[in-house]
Design a protein around this motif. Structure first.
Motif, PDB file in Angstrom:
ATOM      1  N   GLN A 151      56.780   9.541  43.530  1.00  0.00           N
ATOM      2  CA  GLN A 151      56.033  10.728  43.772  1.00  0.00           C
ATOM      3  C   GLN A 151      56.993  11.880  42.800  1.00  0.00           C
ATOM      4  O   GLN A 151      56.283  12.562  42.147  1.00  0.00           O
ATOM      5  CB  GLN A 151      55.867  11.338  45.155  1.00  0.00           C
ATOM      6  N   TRP A 187      46.861  20.443  40.196  1.00  0.00           N
ATOM      7  CA  TRP A 187      47.865  20.471  41.512  1.00  0.00           C
ATOM      8  C   TRP A 187      47.217  19.832  42.656  1.00  0.00           C
ATOM      9  O   TRP A 187      47.610  19.442  43.678  1.00  0.00           O
ATOM     10  CB  TRP A 187      48.332  21.804  41.965  1.00  0.00           C
ATOM     11  N   MET A 211      51.510  13.870  45.648  1.00  0.00           N
ATOM     12  CA  MET A 211      52.964  13.494  45.337  1.00  0.00           C
ATOM     13  C   MET A 211      53.946  14.449  45.921  1.00  0.00           C
ATOM     14  O   MET A 211      54.960  14.125  46.445  1.00  0.00           O
ATOM     15  CB  MET A 211      53.100  13.654  43.740  1.00  0.00           C
ATOM     16  N   LEU A 212      53.666  15.804  45.868  1.00  0.00           N
ATOM     17  CA  LEU A 212      54.733  16.845  46.359  1.00  0.00           C
ATOM     18  C   LEU A 212      54.832  16.637  47.847  1.00  0.00           C
ATOM     19  O   LEU A 212      55.990  16.798  48.231  1.00  0.00           O
ATOM     20  CB  LEU A 212      54.353  18.240  46.049  1.00  0.00           C
ATOM     21  N   ILE A 271      55.239  13.539  39.555  1.00  0.00           N
ATOM     22  CA  ILE A 271      55.100  15.071  39.357  1.00  0.00           C
ATOM     23  C   ILE A 271      55.636  15.445  38.082  1.00  0.00           C
ATOM     24  O   ILE A 271      55.091  16.062  37.221  1.00  0.00           O
ATOM     25  CB  ILE A 271      55.760  15.787  40.469  1.00  0.00           C
ATOM     26  N   THR A 322      53.294  14.024  35.110  1.00  0.00           N
ATOM     27  CA  THR A 322      52.160  14.766  34.994  1.00  0.00           C
ATOM     28  C   THR A 322      52.227  16.265  34.403  1.00  0.00           C
ATOM     29  O   THR A 322      51.404  16.683  33.465  1.00  0.00           O
ATOM     30  CB  THR A 322      51.561  14.841  36.482  1.00  0.00           C
ATOM     31  N   MET A 348      48.502  16.604  42.382  1.00  0.00           N
ATOM     32  CA  MET A 348      50.063  16.543  42.433  1.00  0.00           C
ATOM     33  C   MET A 348      50.439  16.816  44.025  1.00  0.00           C
ATOM     34  O   MET A 348      51.595  16.627  44.352  1.00  0.00           O
ATOM     35  CB  MET A 348      50.616  17.510  41.352  1.00  0.00           C
TER      36      MET A 348
END
Length: 510
Positions: free
Chosen positions: A423, A101, A107-108, A427, A430, A104
């Motif tokens: 993105q 995370w 991306m989030l 997510i 991944t 990530m």
């Protein structure tokens, strides 16, 4: 016949002749720009004065290099935790998914913030966005400096969150900088240089952390190594923030191209960000590109985030080589990006080049997946490099193809939508690939990505190549040439004729 009537008629007639109908609202913004240009031409003819010339400034290279530098600093931090996943798991006493995370979150964060940031870019311009990006990035790095204790994972996550917010102000900028500062024969190269910085940062993020932070058992010694890495990053981020304050300029005094001159002529009060988004979402070729770009770049994000886990599973204790393999992927991609950018500037074959690179990304992923478990690291270096050359090299292709399909809409809006798609898929891929690897192994996880790259290749073949920006520049040149001939025949020079008979591009100046 004037430039604007020729451009409007050509665009509408092309759409009708191809049986796709005409979205009048999709051309409303272009019509407004044409009206403004036509009024300027008419006034010039009455006054006997030339239209403002286009000009290329030497400063454009400094602007794009400075942008690439702070993009590098930010993207380095995206992967600095993931590439030494096992070391940070031990230091902060968290599981692998939690460290995933840390990548990530980049991306989030992008997904909800991209639309207000794109609005800010359109309303306030490049300089304000650059200042906010470097300020957030600088703040995030210093927060991380204060987080080097095993019980302060929440603090280091906060620092990473700040850096991820800065990324939202960075990813959509390359195509905008290229359009605002560079000529029509170098926009793709300039965009590639802008993306180049992001890729180089990821490359350094793969290479440097395993070297600066060795896998030692003593937590105090480990904290010392981590703090060195964080201090170096904070120092670089601070320097870049200062440089942006004093060096970064909003736009050149004179536009670099006729297309940019037309875009500048649109009154700000006539521009609606919401209407622009709606027009883009009704642009079918662009929607297909959003999907395919998201699939390709999402796969790259998944591979980058999970690379350490893939390599360590088959080659235990090879954290440093995992970083070098990541470096190989991105360096090869940087070469691919520059080659693709130069190729596009020379040939303008956007659709063909994009499709070819996408297909080779699929081939590269299949070969990488099939050879990862052969127990020969040199083979992995070669296959990973081939994968990176095409998969990472695709990034500027997507940006520039989008600008062509959506002209005269804002480059920041189109690239923002592309990155938002990337993105979302990043997510999803991944998380899914990580779960598949945990249960079925790395081969199954990589096959999962291959399936979606195949889908993306097929959809790319269905995108209609409607190069609106190139058509606008060609028609502008044709109209100026036509007026030049007419002026010579009449023995007078005015309006667009005066523009061409005077030095069109004065010597570049800083």
């Amino acid at each position: 016949m004037g430039l604007c009537s020729r451009l409007g008629d050509t665009t509408l007639n092309d759409d009708q002749s191809k049986g796709n109908g005409v979205d009048l609202e999709n051309h409303a913004k272009l019509d407004e720009a044409c009206d403004a240009v036509q009024r300027a031409e008419n006034q010039s003819q009455l006054d006997g004065e030339a239209l403002p010339p286009t000009r290329l400034y030497k400063r454009r290279w400094l602007i794009v290099l400075l942008f690439s530098s702070y993009s590098l600093c930010n993207s380095f931090q995206w992967i600095q935790y993931g590439i030494i996943n096992n070391i940070f798991m031990k230091f902060y006493d968290v599981d692998a998914f939690t460290i995933d995370w840390m990548s990530m979150i980049y991306m989030l964060t992008y997904i909800p913030f991209i639309f207000p940031v794109t609005w800010l870019l359109d309303k306030k311009g490049l300089r304000v966005v650059a200042l906010v990006a470097t300020a957030l990035n600088c703040a995030g790095t210093w927060i991380k400096v204060a987080s080097v204790k095993p019980n302060l994972f929440a603090v280091t996550f906060l620092g990473q969150f700040c850096c991820s917010c800065a990324q939202v102000f960075i990813l959509g900028m390359p195509s905008r900088i290229a359009s605002v500062w560079f000529g029509s024969e170098e926009v793709s190269t300039a965009c590639s240089i802008g993306v180049f910085g992001n890729q180089l940062g990821i490359a350094i993020g793969f290479l440097v952390p395993p070297i600066l932070v060795p896998n030692v058992d003593d937590l105090d010694q480990l904290a010392h190594h981590i703090s060195i890495m964080f201090y170096i990053t904070a120092g670089v981020a601070t320097l870049l923030f200062i440089l942006v304050i004093f060096v970064f300029q909003e736009r050149p005094k004179l536009p670099p191209t006729q297309a940019q001159a037309t875009a500048r002529s649109i009154p700000p009060e006539q521009y609606s960000y919401t209407a622009s988004i709606l027009r883009l979402l009704r642009n079918k070729p662009f929607i297909l590109l959003i999907i395919t770009y998201g699939l390709n770049v999402g796969c790259f994000y998944a591979v980058g985030t999970l690379l350490n886990r893939m390599i360590i599973e088959h080659y235990p204790g090879e954290e440093v080589n995992a970083g070098r393999i990541g470096l190989t992927i991105v360096i090869a991609g940087m070469v691919g990006s520059l080659i693709c950018g130069i190729w596009l500037d020379k040939t303008k074959t956007y659709k063909q080049t994009t499709l070819a690179v996408y297909f080779m990304s699929l081939v590269g992923m299949i070969v990488y997946a099939a050879t990862l478990n052969l127990q020969h690291l040199w083979v992995v270096f070669i296959t990973a490099g081939a994968l990176g050359f095409f998969m990472t090299g695709y990034l500027p292709l997507g940006f520039e193809f989008a600008v062509e399909l959506t002209y005269p809409e804002s480059e920041g809006t189109s690239s923002g939508l592309l990155n938002c798609s990337a993105q979302v898929f990043g997510i999803i891929f991944t998380i899914c690939q990580g779960k598949i690897m945990d249960r079925f192994g790395t081969l199954a996880g990589n096959i999962f990505l291959c399936v979606f790259l195949l889908i993306g290749t097929i959809i790319t073949g269905l995108i209609k190549s409607d190069l609106r920006r190139q058509n606008a520049n060609k028609l502008a040149k044709a109209a100026v040439s036509e007026n030049k001939v007419e002026g010579q025949m009449s023995g007078q020079d005015y309006g667009a004729t005066a523009l061409i008979t005077q030095p069109q591009t004065p010597p570049s100046q800083a």
